[in-house]
Every structure is written in structure tokens, then in C-alpha cells.
Design an enzyme around this catalytic site. Structure first.
Site, mmCIF file in Angstrom:
data_model
loop_
_atom_site.group_PDB
_atom_site.id
_atom_site.type_symbol
_atom_site.label_atom_id
_atom_site.label_comp_id
_atom_site.label_asym_id
_atom_site.label_seq_id
_atom_site.Cartn_x
_atom_site.Cartn_y
_atom_site.Cartn_z
ATOM 1 N N ASP A 98 0.689 -1.451 -0.152
ATOM 2 C CA ASP A 98 0.183 0.420 -0.211
ATOM 3 C C ASP A 98 1.015 1.191 -0.347
ATOM 4 O O ASP A 98 1.933 0.869 1.041
ATOM 5 C CB ASP A 98 -0.911 0.264 1.191
ATOM 6 C CG ASP A 98 -2.238 -0.034 0.899
ATOM 7 O OD1 ASP A 98 -2.783 0.995 0.527
ATOM 8 O OD2 ASP A 98 -3.002 -0.564 1.659
ATOM 9 N N ASP A 198 -2.904 4.608 -2.295
ATOM 10 C CA ASP A 198 -3.916 4.780 -1.554
ATOM 11 C C ASP A 198 -5.051 6.646 -2.225
ATOM 12 O O ASP A 198 -3.868 7.383 -1.858
ATOM 13 C CB ASP A 198 -4.013 5.033 -0.101
ATOM 14 C CG ASP A 198 -4.537 5.202 0.729
ATOM 15 O OD1 ASP A 198 -6.347 4.384 1.185
ATOM 16 O OD2 ASP A 198 -4.502 6.529 1.749
ATOM 17 N N GLU A 256 -6.620 3.990 -6.238
ATOM 18 C CA GLU A 256 -7.966 4.038 -5.477
ATOM 19 C C GLU A 256 -8.669 5.200 -6.017
ATOM 20 O O GLU A 256 -8.315 6.078 -5.882
ATOM 21 C CB GLU A 256 -7.694 4.103 -4.141
ATOM 22 C CG GLU A 256 -8.483 4.003 -3.577
ATOM 23 C CD GLU A 256 -9.150 4.239 -1.765
ATOM 24 O OE1 GLU A 256 -9.642 3.860 -1.311
ATOM 25 O OE2 GLU A 256 -8.049 4.664 -1.496
ATOM 26 N N HIS A 328 -10.816 -3.712 2.479
ATOM 27 C CA HIS A 328 -10.793 -4.052 3.641
ATOM 28 C C HIS A 328 -11.334 -2.357 3.900
ATOM 29 O O HIS A 328 -11.698 -2.245 5.150
ATOM 30 C CB HIS A 328 -9.485 -3.131 3.901
ATOM 31 C CG HIS A 328 -8.488 -2.202 3.767
ATOM 32 N ND1 HIS A 328 -8.310 -2.284 1.932
ATOM 33 C CD2 HIS A 328 -8.920 -1.067 3.841
ATOM 34 C CE1 HIS A 328 -7.782 -1.008 1.862
ATOM 35 N NE2 HIS A 328 -8.538 -0.576 2.661
ATOM 36 N N ASP A 329 -11.707 -1.843 3.758
ATOM 37 C CA ASP A 329 -12.886 -0.511 3.632
ATOM 38 C C ASP A 329 -14.398 -1.554 3.492
ATOM 39 O O ASP A 329 -14.759 0.340 3.666
ATOM 40 C CB ASP A 329 -11.955 0.463 2.902
ATOM 41 C CG ASP A 329 -11.042 1.106 2.764
ATOM 42 O OD1 ASP A 329 -10.936 1.222 4.471
ATOM 43 O OD2 ASP A 329 -10.582 2.094 2.028
#
Length: 554
Positions: A98, A198, A256, A328-329
Site C-alpha cells: 500500500d 491509496d 484507488e 478492507h474498507d
């Protein structure tokens, strides 16, 4: 690495705190991941994305980085990281990390030095804005409240698009950019294969710091993502990032990015795009009927079908998407996309078929391959996620009862995807021998790897069948790179498409609890995958059972 080496691959996301605990301290770690590489290889994984393992105070679970060059001790050491990279490569698995470079932690040495001297060099690493009359504007952070917090002892405020412990980095400052680029290259030299990038669109800012009309909430603020429409161009920043880092190593990068337009797609993932790929969030965004979780509504099969078809029509001539149903979000995909009364192994397999065989790079999130569902937490105090806690309090302030507010966050909380990977049905799921850092009081223990790994009819075994198609001698090329073409579009609740390359593969999914009848245009050559044990067919007439998914070879 060869250019575009990542095309036609299958990816898997690991949330390290919750994957596998090798030292029994209740927290997953790098050695725990290394222990499970054979499992991932057997699943058919080519690319492994690790959520942050950098040194962090974990206000936002590692997305607040205090040192980009250090592994947080809860995950192990840099030697453990080196071992993971090496062992993964032996199995043909590439590691991506990430990359969180819109913001860092307020514990990062740069920010601490900025606080110590708000007029000095390091203050320019962030956005310190003078304001005599309170906060500079009415922007709302992604986690609620103002994006501004006061710099102690001054009339200055610092910008944080997310939590106040995550100050935004100043991309206007060439020194900051160069230090970030050096860090990226340091990791690529170490042997990682790329990054999931991210919140990258947030690096552009509206430097006028102007207030905007409120978005209608009682706080009088406007969400910071709406401000991005007025921000400076992001192109120079991303071009420099790509040229000075990613391009030098043929790195795989997946951005993202939300709500991208056709023009933006060309810039982001076109022939000379900034990233290798971006995530397709459109299916996940379907249920967002309002700004708050308690206003969200489950989308229909037809809406899901329309969105997927439109997305491929818009995107496929431009570049490659990365497909997800959860991460994960987000909440668990089975709970999000399948009506509660219809959740079963069959419907989970249908959902898997839909995602894995679309054109693009499928990302499987840990536990998705065994059909993990949302968890149950009895009180708000049991949650860890800061966004969940904020959404709960917003719902209460908007007049919802405690029960209704809890119901809303139970369905959409990020903690649903952050509970431990369920390896066994033991007390702590084979994840650890001690109580994990996050634990639901009502877990579904029947969903676990041990019970599925030797069961040819399990959800896990079905995922292996789907990923095996990428390596199929006859049809693999069509799955890896074939054209995506919708078929039988007018049939209600039927999500159907073809992948056309050297051969033709047809995917038929009855995403409903009613039988569907369709008439095939021609006889197929081979039944490649069936999520049920039988098929009801008379000539070209096909009768699909509820949530039946077929993959046909021509």
C-alpha cells in the site's frame, strides 16, 4: 520485470493484522503470511497486496504512517519482510504494498518538526494556513468534522482530509515530492513488484481554500471530495511520480479512484496512463442512495448487471480495471450483494463467477474465497473502526434510535472485513492461540478453511476452479485477455457475458431466487464450470436454477 507482466493475473489482498498470527500475540504478522504462501499458491494467486505494515500508531489501522522505511514491530522486522518477498517469488507470487502518500501520521518526524517550528522548513511539508477567525473554510473530512485542526500556540491550522492524526502532505513542495519518490524507489529496489496507491486523487488541492455551499448537513460543511472538482490539475504530480518511480521498474500500480470520467480514464489507465489499473468501485457504490450509511439500500441484480455492462463499454477500449466485491474498507461482498434470505454457498459461488471472470484483474480479499459474511457486534463499543464510530454518532444525532444506528453500521462497517481470517472452527479460528485484536461475539464458525479445503463442493474449491481457468490450455487466453461482450441482455436478473479471444467463453449467472429459462443461440462445446451438481437442459433450452452459474466453452 517485463512491461505489462501483470496482465492476466489473479490478485489477493491481505489485511495483515487479521490474516495469520505466527507468534500468538493476537495480531497477524509477516511470518504468518509467509506460513500461508502455499495456501495462496494453491488458490491460484499471482499478485499479493499487503495493506500497510509500516510503522504506525494505528489511529487508522496503519494508513497513518509514522515511518515509511520501517516495519511496525507488531508485524515483525524488515528481515521478515525480505523473507516474505523471497519466499513469495519462489512460488511465482509478486508482492505489492500500500502506498499512502496523500498524508502521513502526526507522529511522523516531519510533522513533529513542523509543530516544533510552525514557521520553519518542515511546516512547508504540510498545509499550515494562517486564519485569525477560526478554521479557514467549511470543508468536512472524510471521517467527519472539519478538515482543519489548530497548530498549537499559533493562528495557523493544518489540513487533514481524513483523521486529524493524518495531516495531508504538501505536494506543492518539490522537496516533499522528491523524498516520497526516493522512498518509493527504495521499496522497489528491495524487490516488491508495485503498489496499490491509496487516496491518490486527494493530493490535488484548491489552494484558494474557499468555502463552498453546504451539502445540506446540519454542520454546514461540505465533504472534501466535492472540493476536488475545484482543485488544481493533478496531471503534473502523477506524471512526475510515474516517470521517476514506477516506469523505472515496470511496477504494477492500481489506483484507488472513485467516480472517474471517460476523459480521466484515458489519463489514468490509457496507453500511457498514470497507473497500470484502477479499481472498479461502481458495483460497490450502487447501494449508496444518500450520504450516510443509514440511507444506503441494497442494489438489485438488474442494477448490478447494467453497471457492469456500462463500465466495460466505457473502459475496455482504454485500459484494464481491477475488479472487487469487497476489501478492507467495505462490508463483505456476500452480505452486500446477496439478499439476506438468499445467502448460501450457491449464491456466493454465483457472485464469485461474476467477479472473477470479468475482463480485468480480479482481487480476492482474504476470507472472500471461503464465503465469509458480515460479523455481528452488539454495541458500538465493540467496534474499532473510526469511520464506523463516526457514522454511528451521526445517525444518533440525526434522530435514529440506538438500535437503528447499530443496524446501519453493522451492515456497512469496515470492521466486517477486518475480523480474523477463519482458518478453523476453533475458539480463535486457527488465527491465533490468544484472543485476537478484533473479535465478533457471534462469529459464524462453520465458515472456515479447514472444513472446505478437501471438500470438492465448497466455496473455496469453487474459487480454485475459477482461478484455474486463467491457466486453462484452451480457454485461458480468452479469460486472461479476451473481449468482454454482454449477451442475453433483456433477460431479467440474468447476468451474462462472453469472453472472446482465441476461443469463446460464455458466462451465465441467474442472480435471483427464481428459475430462469433461456434459449442458447448454439450448442456449446464444453461445460467448464457449474456451481451446482447438475444442469437442466433440453436441446438449446436451458433452465437455470436459482443462483446457478454456468461457464460454457465454445
Amino acid at each position: 520485470m517485463e512491461k505489462n507482466w501483470w496482465k492476466g493475473k489473479v490478485a489477493y489482498q491481505i489485511y495483515p493484522k487479521s490474516f495469520n498470527d505466527s507468534n500468538n500475540d493476537g495480531v497477524g504478522d509477516l511470518k504468518g503470511i509467509t506460513e500461508k504462501l502455499d495456501y495462496l499458491q494453491d488458490l491460484g494467486i499471482d499478485i499479493l497486496w499487503l495493506s500497510p505494515v509500516y510503522k504506525s500508531p494505528f489511529v487508522d489501522q496503519g494508513y497513518d504512517i509514522a515511518d515509511y522505511y520501517a516495519i511496525d514491530p507488531i508485524f515483525g522486522t524488515m528481515d521478515d519482510m525480505d523473507e516474505l518477498i523471497m519466499e513469495a517469488k519462489k512460488r511465482g507470487i509478486s508482492i505489492i504494498m500500500d502506498l499512502v502518500i496523500n498524508h502521513c501520521s502526526d507522529q511522523h518526524e516531519w510533522f513533529q518538526k513542523a509543530l516544533a517550528d510552525p514557521n520553519g522548513e518542515y511546516a512547508e511539508y504540510f498545509y499550515f494556513v494562517e486564519s485569525e477567525n477560526g478554521v479557514p473554510n467549511n470543508w468536512r473530512s472524510y471521517f467527519g468534522g472539519s478538515v482543519w485542526d489548530k497548530v498549537p500556540g499559533t493562528n495557523k491550522y493544518y489540513l487533514h482530509s481524513f483523521h486529524k492524526a493524518q495531516p495531508d502532505l504538501n505536494w506543492q513542495n518539490p522537496v516533499v515530492r522528491e523524498k516520497l519518490f526516493n522512498m518509493v524507489n527504495w521499496w522497489l529496489e528491495k524487490g516488491i513488484a508495485g503498489f496499490r496507491v491509496d487516496a491518490i486523487m486527494n493530493i490535488k488541492k484548491d489552494l484558494s481554500w474557499s468555502s463552498l455551499p453546504s451539502d445540506g448537513e446540519e454542520d454546514g460543511l461540505v465533504t472534501v471530495d466535492e472540493v476536488l472538482a475545484y482543485a488544481q490539475p493533478i496531471e503534473p504530480f502523477l506524471t512526475e511520480l510515474k516517470e521517476k518511480t514506477f516506469d523505472r521498474y515496470n511496477a504494477f500500480t492500481v489506483g484507488e479512484v472513485f467516480d472517474e470520467t471517460g476523459d480521466e480514464l484515458q489519463f489514468l489507465i490509457g496507453e500511457n496512463g498514470m497507473f497500470s489499473s484502477i479499481f472498479d468501485f461502481r458495483p460497490i457504490l450502487l447501494d449508496r442512495k444518500g450520504k450516510r450509511w443509514y440511507t444506503f439500500e441494497q442494489s438489485s441484480a438488474n442494477a448490478l448487471k447494467e453497471t457492469i455492462y456500462k463500465t466495460h463499454k466505457l473502459t475496455d477500449s482504454i485500459g484494464i480495471l481491477s475488479t472487487i466485491i469487497e476489501n478492507h474498507d467495505e462490508a463483505r461482498g456476500a452480505t452486500r450483494f446477496i439478499p439476506a434470505e438468499d445467502i448460501s454457498d450457491t449464491s456466493k459461488k454465483a457472485l464469485a463467477t461474476l467477479q472473477i471472470l470479468r475482463k480485468g484483474i480480479p482481487f480476492i480479499y482474504q476470507g472472500q474465497e471461503i464465503g465469509m459474511e458480515n460479523q455481528t457486534f452488539d454495541t458500538i463499543q465493540e467496534y474499532d473502526d473510526i469511520n464506523t464510530i463516526n457514522e454511528y454518532h451521526v445517525a444518533i444525532s440525526d434522530g435514529l434510535t440506538d438500535e437503528d444506528a447499530l443496524h446501519a453500521v453493522q451492515k456497512y462497517s469496515r470492521d466486517n472485513a477486518r475480523t480474523p481470517m477463519q482458518w478453523t472452527d476453533q475458539e480463535y479460528f486457527g488465527f491465533s492461540q490468544v484472543k485476537p485484536w478484533l473479535l465478533s461475539s457471534h462469529p459464524n464458525r462453520q465458515i472456515n478453511v479447514a472444513s472446505q479445503i478437501n471438500d470438492a463442493t465448497s466455496v473455496l474449491s469453487y474459487y480454485k476452479k475459477l482461478t484455474a481457468l486463467y491457466r486453462h490450455a484452451l480457454y485461458g487466453e480468452s479469460i486472461r485477455s479476451g473481449v468482454f461482450r454482454p449477451v442475453y441482455e433483456s433477460v431479467d436478473h440474468l447476468i451474462a457475458y462472453e469472453r472472446v479471444g482465441d476461443r469463446r467463453v460464455q458466462v451465465l449467472i441467474n442472480f435471483s431466487n427464481q428459475e430462469q429459462r433461456i434459449t442458447l443461440e448454439e450448442a456449446y462445446t464444453e461445460l467448464l464450470v457449474n456451481n451446482l451438481e447438475s444442469i437442466n437442459q433440453g436441446g438449446l433450452e436451458l433452465y437455470l436454477e436459482p443462483y446457478q452459474a454456468l461457464v460454457l466453452g465454445y
